[in-house]
Design an enzyme around this catalytic site. Structure first.
Site, PDB file in Angstrom:
ATOM      1  N   LYS A  92      18.182  69.285  57.540  1.00 13.96           N
ATOM      2  CA  LYS A  92      17.338  69.007  58.707  1.00 13.96           C
ATOM      3  C   LYS A  92      17.405  70.125  59.748  1.00 13.96           C
ATOM      4  O   LYS A  92      16.566  70.185  60.646  1.00 13.96           O
ATOM      5  CB  LYS A  92      17.699  67.666  59.340  1.00 13.96           C
ATOM      6  CG  LYS A  92      19.042  67.581  60.004  1.00 13.96           C
ATOM      7  CD  LYS A  92      19.280  66.177  60.552  1.00 13.96           C
ATOM      8  CE  LYS A  92      20.623  66.031  61.230  1.00 13.96           C
ATOM      9  NZ  LYS A  92      20.780  66.864  62.425  1.00 13.96           N
ATOM     10  N   ASP A  93      18.390  71.028  59.635  1.00 15.44           N
ATOM     11  CA  ASP A  93      18.500  72.151  60.563  1.00 15.44           C
ATOM     12  C   ASP A  93      17.672  73.356  60.121  1.00 15.44           C
ATOM     13  O   ASP A  93      17.568  74.335  60.871  1.00 15.44           O
ATOM     14  CB  ASP A  93      19.957  72.606  60.702  1.00 15.44           C
ATOM     15  CG  ASP A  93      20.818  71.601  61.450  1.00 15.44           C
ATOM     16  OD1 ASP A  93      20.249  70.778  62.197  1.00 15.44           O
ATOM     17  OD2 ASP A  93      22.048  71.634  61.277  1.00 15.44           O
ATOM     18  N   ARG A 101      30.127  64.790  70.942  1.00 22.16           N
ATOM     19  CA  ARG A 101      29.268  63.701  71.415  1.00 22.16           C
ATOM     20  C   ARG A 101      30.056  62.391  71.536  1.00 22.16           C
ATOM     21  O   ARG A 101      29.859  61.623  72.486  1.00 22.16           O
ATOM     22  CB  ARG A 101      28.078  63.543  70.469  1.00 22.16           C
ATOM     23  CG  ARG A 101      27.183  64.769  70.431  1.00 22.16           C
ATOM     24  CD  ARG A 101      25.964  64.565  69.575  1.00 22.16           C
ATOM     25  NE  ARG A 101      25.416  65.846  69.138  1.00 22.16           N
ATOM     26  CZ  ARG A 101      24.204  66.007  68.628  1.00 22.16           C
ATOM     27  NH1 ARG A 101      23.409  64.980  68.505  1.00 22.16           N
ATOM     28  NH2 ARG A 101      23.792  67.193  68.239  1.00 22.16           N
ATOM     29  N   CYS A 136      11.759  72.065  66.583  1.00 21.60           N
ATOM     30  CA  CYS A 136      12.496  71.202  67.508  1.00 21.60           C
ATOM     31  C   CYS A 136      11.632  70.747  68.678  1.00 21.60           C
ATOM     32  O   CYS A 136      12.051  69.936  69.492  1.00 21.60           O
ATOM     33  CB  CYS A 136      13.738  71.933  68.026  1.00 21.60           C
ATOM     34  SG  CYS A 136      15.097  71.936  66.839  1.00 21.60           S
ATOM     35  N   ARG A 187      12.973  63.708  68.398  1.00 23.76           N
ATOM     36  CA  ARG A 187      12.546  62.570  67.574  1.00 23.76           C
ATOM     37  C   ARG A 187      13.293  61.310  67.997  1.00 23.76           C
ATOM     38  O   ARG A 187      12.674  60.260  68.236  1.00 23.76           O
ATOM     39  CB  ARG A 187      12.818  62.879  66.093  1.00 23.76           C
ATOM     40  CG  ARG A 187      12.584  61.688  65.149  1.00 23.76           C
ATOM     41  CD  ARG A 187      13.087  62.012  63.746  1.00 23.76           C
ATOM     42  NE  ARG A 187      14.521  62.289  63.744  1.00 23.76           N
ATOM     43  CZ  ARG A 187      15.465  61.373  63.609  1.00 23.76           C
ATOM     44  NH1 ARG A 187      15.138  60.097  63.481  1.00 23.76           N
ATOM     45  NH2 ARG A 187      16.744  61.717  63.596  1.00 23.76           N
ATOM     46  N   ARG A 188      14.611  61.400  68.089  1.00 20.72           N
ATOM     47  CA  ARG A 188      15.384  60.224  68.489  1.00 20.72           C
ATOM     48  C   ARG A 188      15.040  59.780  69.903  1.00 20.72           C
ATOM     49  O   ARG A 188      14.921  58.581  70.181  1.00 20.72           O
ATOM     50  CB  ARG A 188      16.885  60.525  68.375  1.00 20.72           C
ATOM     51  CG  ARG A 188      17.372  60.609  66.932  1.00 20.72           C
ATOM     52  CD  ARG A 188      18.816  61.053  66.853  1.00 20.72           C
ATOM     53  NE  ARG A 188      19.273  61.128  65.475  1.00 20.72           N
ATOM     54  CZ  ARG A 188      20.188  61.984  65.028  1.00 20.72           C
ATOM     55  NH1 ARG A 188      20.748  62.843  65.884  1.00 20.72           N
ATOM     56  NH2 ARG A 188      20.558  61.981  63.763  1.00 20.72           N
ATOM     57  N   ARG A 192      24.320  67.331  73.787  1.00 20.65           N
ATOM     58  CA  ARG A 192      24.476  68.436  72.856  1.00 20.65           C
ATOM     59  C   ARG A 192      25.920  68.503  72.386  1.00 20.65           C
ATOM     60  O   ARG A 192      26.812  67.949  72.995  1.00 20.65           O
ATOM     61  CB  ARG A 192      24.092  69.769  73.520  1.00 20.65           C
ATOM     62  CG  ARG A 192      22.593  70.024  73.683  1.00 20.65           C
ATOM     63  CD  ARG A 192      21.862  70.255  72.371  1.00 20.65           C
ATOM     64  NE  ARG A 192      22.588  71.128  71.454  1.00 20.65           N
ATOM     65  CZ  ARG A 192      22.628  72.456  71.537  1.00 20.65           C
ATOM     66  NH1 ARG A 192      21.977  73.065  72.507  1.00 20.65           N
ATOM     67  NH2 ARG A 192      23.292  73.171  70.654  1.00 20.65           N
TER      68      ARG A 192
END
Length: 308
Positions: A84-85, A156, A243, A132-133, A150
């Protein structure tokens, strides 16, 4: 024993876990000892920039640029990434040669004030750095205060413990790879919280034409995951996904049949459009492209104005 393969990776605990999983699979498939592999840690811009969203700093490529430079320069032989990165456009001379079997692609909620997003009190802070989240949270609970989070998984979780937010959302696959499933208070269904394209899948990037390396990687490549990711990445590419664009997409494969569900959503969560397509797994990329055309036609070009 002389090193046979140098594995390039970021230095976060999750990135290292992914690199070591790749190493372990190669050792088992090729019958090679650990000494045949060297894990090379490379610091990336994405790791160093922590004071602003990736969308403002330069996008997904911040997590891959320095690693890809090392790959092109011959300082490493393969690069291990979270799929996904990965930007949809790779530097000239590089390609994605293998995918490991995909982990669970769902997002996980880690709550302090409540066990689910639905149970959070009005106005509660919820942390996420993913557009997205953030958009999906706002669609579910427009009353919540979405704040930027971040850092790697451990950072986190620490911020959560320090009271910076009442909850956060992380990829369940990453938590599983780190042995942190116990922190999850709710697993969010895919139909409610569709994942980022590539979520849960580890990909391996190589130099085009490096036949010896390609032969080694063929022993650990998971074909269904590769087909699913070909569909999802084609969907993302056709929508010019980065992004800066809240886009979700997930392909599943059963008995050579591919099922894809995609979504585009405005950053404030108030507008969204979905698409679902099925077809042969052999046509994965074409299905992803067709899905992008379908959802773009539904939304209209003005849907993307001002936030692409």
């Amino acid at each position: 024993m002389q090193t046979i393969l140098r594995i390039g990776t970021r230095g976060s605990p999750l990135a290292l876990a992914q690199a070591h999983e790749t190493q372990a699979r190669l050792m088992a498939a090729l019958g090679m000892p650990a000494e045949a592999f060297e894990v090379v840690v490379i610091s990336t811009s994405g790791d160093r920039i922590q004071d602003r969203p990736l969308s403002e700093a330069g996008g997904k490529g911040l997590f891959t640029k320095e690693i890809e430079e090392a790959l092109l320069a011959g300082r490493i032989d393969i690069a291990v990434h979270s799929s996904k990165d990965m930007p949809t456009q790779l530097p000239g001379g590089l390609e994605l040669s293998a995918f490991l079997p995909r982990e669970d692609a769902r997002d996980a909620f880690v709550g302090k004030a409540a066990k689910t997003i639905a149970d959070l009190p009005r106005g509660a802070k919820i942390g996420s750095s993913s557009l997205r989240r953030q958009a999906l949270i706002r669609r579910m609970r427009p009353d919540l205060d979405v704040v930027m989070f971040r850092g790697n998984v451990q950072t986190r979780l620490r911020k959560l413990d320090e009271g910076a937010a009442a909850g956060t959302i992380l990829a369940y696959a990453g938590l599983k790879r780190l042995g942190l499933e116990h922190v999850v208070t709710d697993l969010i269904p895919l139909d409610i919280f569709p994942p980022a394209p590539g979520q849960g899948a580890i990909c391996i990037e190589t130099r085009i034409g490096d036949r010896d390396v390609e032969k080694m990687l063929a022993a650990i490549h998971d074909v269904p995951t590769g087909q699913a990711l070909a569909c999802e990445r084609a969907f993302l590419a056709a929508l010019d996904g980065s992004c800066r664009t809240p886009i979700a997409g997930y392909a599943s494969i059963e008995a050579e049949k591919l099922s894809f569900a995609g979504l585009i959503i405005s950053p404030d969560g108030t507008q969204s459009h979905t698409v679902e397509l099925q077809g042969s797994a052999q046509d994965a990329a074409r299905i992803g492209q067709e899905a992008a055309r379908t959802v773009r036609a539904k939304a209209g070009e003005k849907f993307f104005d001002g936030w692409l």
